[in-house]
Write a protein that holds these residues in place. Structure first.
Motif: not given
Length: 62
Positions: A2-6, A47-57
Motif C-alpha cells: 500500500h502506498l501510504l505504508r510505503r 507513479a510519481r511518488v514511487v519514482r521519487y522514493m526509488d530515486a532517493t533510496d
C-alpha cells in the motif's frame, strides 16, 4: 505494498517530515496528511511518488 505504508516507512528511514516529503515528491505538502485521511491517489500520482522514493533510496536524487 500500500502506498501510504510505503511512504510511512520512507519517512522513518530518511527521518523527514511528511510535509517536506510531499513537497519534494509531488509539490503537495498536504499529500501525506490527505492520504492518512483517506485520499485515494490515482495511478499517475502513485507513479510519481514511487519514482521519487526509488530515486532517493538509490541516491540518484529526485
Amino acid at each position: 505494498m500500500h502506498l501510504l505504508r510505503r511512504i510511512e516507512r520512507h519517512l522513518r528511514r530518511h527521518d523527514i517530515p511528511a510535509t517536506r516529503f510531499g513537497r519534494e515528491a509531488v509539490r503537495d505538502p498536504r499529500l501525506v496528511h490527505d492520504l492518512r485521511n483517506g485520499r485515494e491517489p490515482g495511478a499517475r500520482l502513485t507513479a510519481r511518488v514511487v519514482r521519487y522514493m526509488d530515486a532517493t533510496d538509490t541516491g540518484t536524487g529526485a
